[in-house]
Design a protein around this motif. Structure first.
Motif, PDB file in Angstrom:
ATOM      1  N   ASN A  12      -0.107   9.764   6.273  1.00 19.01           N
ATOM      2  CA  ASN A  12       0.537   9.286   5.049  1.00 19.01           C
ATOM      3  C   ASN A  12       1.994   9.724   4.894  1.00 19.01           C
ATOM      4  O   ASN A  12       2.707   9.203   4.054  1.00 19.01           O
ATOM      5  CB  ASN A  12      -0.242   9.771   3.832  1.00 19.01           C
ATOM      6  CG  ASN A  12      -1.595   9.130   3.736  1.00 19.01           C
ATOM      7  OD1 ASN A  12      -1.712   7.923   3.727  1.00 19.01           O
ATOM      8  ND2 ASN A  12      -2.636   9.945   3.677  1.00 19.01           N
ATOM      9  N   LYS A  18       5.941   4.801   4.230  1.00 14.41           N
ATOM     10  CA  LYS A  18       5.092   5.587   3.351  1.00 14.41           C
ATOM     11  C   LYS A  18       5.880   6.708   2.686  1.00 14.41           C
ATOM     12  O   LYS A  18       5.718   6.977   1.495  1.00 14.41           O
ATOM     13  CB  LYS A  18       3.909   6.164   4.134  1.00 14.41           C
ATOM     14  CG  LYS A  18       3.004   5.094   4.740  1.00 14.41           C
ATOM     15  CD  LYS A  18       1.645   5.664   5.088  1.00 14.41           C
ATOM     16  CE  LYS A  18       0.795   4.647   5.840  1.00 14.41           C
ATOM     17  NZ  LYS A  18       1.220   4.510   7.259  1.00 14.41           N
ATOM     18  N   SER A  47       1.816  -2.940  -0.618  1.00  8.78           N
ATOM     19  CA  SER A  47       0.429  -2.865  -1.065  1.00  8.78           C
ATOM     20  C   SER A  47      -0.478  -2.258   0.004  1.00  8.78           C
ATOM     21  O   SER A  47      -1.347  -1.437  -0.293  1.00  8.78           O
ATOM     22  CB  SER A  47      -0.090  -4.247  -1.443  1.00  8.78           C
ATOM     23  OG  SER A  47       0.208  -4.541  -2.785  1.00  8.78           O
ATOM     24  N   HIS A  48      -0.278  -2.684   1.234  1.00  5.07           N
ATOM     25  CA  HIS A  48      -1.067  -2.115   2.323  1.00  5.07           C
ATOM     26  C   HIS A  48      -0.901  -0.592   2.384  1.00  5.07           C
ATOM     27  O   HIS A  48      -1.875   0.147   2.515  1.00  5.07           O
ATOM     28  CB  HIS A  48      -0.655  -2.726   3.658  1.00  5.07           C
ATOM     29  CG  HIS A  48      -1.231  -4.088   3.924  1.00  5.07           C
ATOM     30  ND1 HIS A  48      -2.582  -4.306   3.998  1.00  5.07           N
ATOM     31  CD2 HIS A  48      -0.644  -5.287   4.119  1.00  5.07           C
ATOM     32  CE1 HIS A  48      -2.800  -5.602   4.241  1.00  5.07           C
ATOM     33  NE2 HIS A  48      -1.645  -6.222   4.308  1.00  5.07           N
ATOM     34  N   ASN A  49       0.306  -0.158   2.269  1.00  2.00           N
ATOM     35  CA  ASN A  49       0.559   1.286   2.321  1.00  2.00           C
ATOM     36  C   ASN A  49       0.017   2.016   1.100  1.00  2.00           C
ATOM     37  O   ASN A  49      -0.555   3.096   1.216  1.00  2.00           O
ATOM     38  CB  ASN A  49       2.049   1.555   2.485  1.00  2.00           C
ATOM     39  CG  ASN A  49       2.490   1.428   3.928  1.00  2.00           C
ATOM     40  OD1 ASN A  49       1.729   1.743   4.842  1.00  2.00           O
ATOM     41  ND2 ASN A  49       3.709   0.972   4.137  1.00  2.00           N
ATOM     42  N   LYS A  51      -2.492   1.302  -0.558  1.00  2.23           N
ATOM     43  CA  LYS A  51      -3.932   1.437  -0.404  1.00  2.23           C
ATOM     44  C   LYS A  51      -4.301   2.677   0.411  1.00  2.23           C
ATOM     45  O   LYS A  51      -5.173   3.456   0.020  1.00  2.23           O
ATOM     46  CB  LYS A  51      -4.506   0.198   0.274  1.00  2.23           C
ATOM     47  CG  LYS A  51      -6.008   0.161   0.240  1.00  2.23           C
ATOM     48  CD  LYS A  51      -6.588  -1.053   0.926  1.00  2.23           C
ATOM     49  CE  LYS A  51      -8.107  -1.041   0.754  1.00  2.23           C
ATOM     50  NZ  LYS A  51      -8.736  -2.194   1.438  1.00  2.23           N
ATOM     51  N   LYS A  52      -3.607   2.836   1.527  1.00  2.00           N
ATOM     52  CA  LYS A  52      -3.894   4.003   2.365  1.00  2.00           C
ATOM     53  C   LYS A  52      -3.541   5.305   1.656  1.00  2.00           C
ATOM     54  O   LYS A  52      -4.297   6.282   1.689  1.00  2.00           O
ATOM     55  CB  LYS A  52      -3.115   3.912   3.680  1.00  2.00           C
ATOM     56  CG  LYS A  52      -3.637   2.816   4.588  1.00  2.00           C
ATOM     57  CD  LYS A  52      -2.780   2.692   5.846  1.00  2.00           C
ATOM     58  CE  LYS A  52      -3.071   1.374   6.550  1.00  2.00           C
ATOM     59  NZ  LYS A  52      -2.060   1.066   7.587  1.00  2.00           N
ATOM     60  N   SER A  54      -3.464   5.929  -1.486  1.00  2.94           N
ATOM     61  CA  SER A  54      -4.373   6.321  -2.558  1.00  2.94           C
ATOM     62  C   SER A  54      -5.791   6.571  -2.055  1.00  2.94           C
ATOM     63  O   SER A  54      -6.519   7.370  -2.654  1.00  2.94           O
ATOM     64  CB  SER A  54      -4.330   5.321  -3.711  1.00  2.94           C
ATOM     65  OG  SER A  54      -4.308   4.003  -3.255  1.00  2.94           O
ATOM     66  N   ALA A  55      -6.157   5.976  -0.927  1.00  2.00           N
ATOM     67  CA  ALA A  55      -7.451   6.307  -0.323  1.00  2.00           C
ATOM     68  C   ALA A  55      -7.519   7.798  -0.018  1.00  2.00           C
ATOM     69  O   ALA A  55      -8.573   8.414  -0.091  1.00  2.00           O
ATOM     70  CB  ALA A  55      -7.659   5.497   0.950  1.00  2.00           C
ATOM     71  N   ARG A  68      -0.451  -2.380 -11.783  1.00  2.00           N
ATOM     72  CA  ARG A  68      -1.084  -1.122 -11.404  1.00  2.00           C
ATOM     73  C   ARG A  68       0.000  -0.070 -11.248  1.00  2.00           C
ATOM     74  O   ARG A  68       0.989  -0.285 -10.562  1.00  2.00           O
ATOM     75  CB  ARG A  68      -1.850  -1.266 -10.093  1.00  2.00           C
ATOM     76  CG  ARG A  68      -2.847  -2.383 -10.189  1.00  2.00           C
ATOM     77  CD  ARG A  68      -4.108  -2.203  -9.439  1.00  2.00           C
ATOM     78  NE  ARG A  68      -4.930  -3.402  -9.647  1.00  2.00           N
ATOM     79  CZ  ARG A  68      -5.949  -3.746  -8.879  1.00  2.00           C
ATOM     80  NH1 ARG A  68      -6.285  -2.974  -7.856  1.00  2.00           N
ATOM     81  NH2 ARG A  68      -6.652  -4.831  -9.125  1.00  2.00           N
ATOM     82  N   TYR A  70       1.187   3.403  -9.987  1.00  2.00           N
ATOM     83  CA  TYR A  70       0.909   4.437  -8.994  1.00  2.00           C
ATOM     84  C   TYR A  70       1.684   5.698  -9.325  1.00  2.00           C
ATOM     85  O   TYR A  70       2.837   5.642  -9.745  1.00  2.00           O
ATOM     86  CB  TYR A  70       1.293   3.940  -7.598  1.00  2.00           C
ATOM     87  CG  TYR A  70       0.307   2.943  -7.041  1.00  2.00           C
ATOM     88  CD1 TYR A  70      -0.752   3.368  -6.251  1.00  2.00           C
ATOM     89  CD2 TYR A  70       0.423   1.589  -7.320  1.00  2.00           C
ATOM     90  CE1 TYR A  70      -1.673   2.462  -5.740  1.00  2.00           C
ATOM     91  CE2 TYR A  70      -0.489   0.669  -6.809  1.00  2.00           C
ATOM     92  CZ  TYR A  70      -1.533   1.115  -6.024  1.00  2.00           C
ATOM     93  OH  TYR A  70      -2.439   0.221  -5.532  1.00  2.00           O
TER      94      TYR A  70
END
Lengths: 99, 99
Positions: A12, A18, A47-49, A51-52, A54-55, A68, A70
């Motif tokens: 990350n 990122k 958005s793809h990043n 997601k990772k 926040s996962a 949303r 963040y």
DNA sequence: ATAACATAGGATTAAGAATTCATATGAAAT
DNA sequence: ATTTCATATGAATTCTTAATCCTATGTTAT
């Protein structure tokens, strides 16, 4: 994959996109569109990043209508960034960390 | 490339091979052959990684005859690992950090 | 001087990740 | 109900990175 192997966590922080997101959120929570504008990348890539990120709980999300928001997990992220800053000042006064 | 963009620093922690090396050195400095045996990888691959890790001062090297002894930069690395451990315990009790 | 050992380095290939594009979802406004 | 806006998602492509193979360098011993 479990967090117990830490490599996924560090991914990350290990590329510019990122890290740009993290930096953008250092002072304030932001929605996706604002992040996208701020770091000047494609919405989809962002958005793809997100997601990772926040996962891994590097970021938190909360919904607000159609947006949303963040925000940075400051407990973890800020101290880590500080350590790296210190490291760089101490060890990388010239140029280092070459690939 | 300068260290001021931190992504290069974090790359050193973001894959299993490099993280294995770091872990292997957590308690004691070791030469290349011993590291290689301990983490069970190719000598050449290990050397390539050692180079990157020490370019970033995550590791230090010193020569001893025909051997090279690598040791961890504990000032930086140990606190960072501790922060991540804490993060994982707090946030990743189930499974997270999925790719 | 040559052999044996430890490690490094270059070049190629293989694997994995990021970027992009097109589309889908979902929420608010008209 | 339809349009609009914000964001997410899947698939394809393009980059990047790591892994591998082979050889080079340097050190010690004989």
């Amino acid at each position: 994959m479990k967090c117990k192997s830490y490599e996924t966590f560090f991914v990350n922080f290990s590329n510019k996109s990122k890290l740009n997101i993290i930096t953008a959120l250092r002072n304030e929570p932001l929605n996706v569109k604002t992040i996208t504008k701020k770091i000047n990348e494609e919405q989809s890539a962002v958005s793809h990043n997100l997601k990772k990120l926040s996962a891994c709980h590097v970021l938190d999300v909360k919904k607000a209508g159609k947006e949303r928001i963040y925000s940075l997990n400051k407990d973890t992220v800020i101290p880590i960034l500080r350590l790296v800053e210190k490291h760089v000042i101490k060890n990388c006064s010239g140029s280092c960390c070459k690939k």
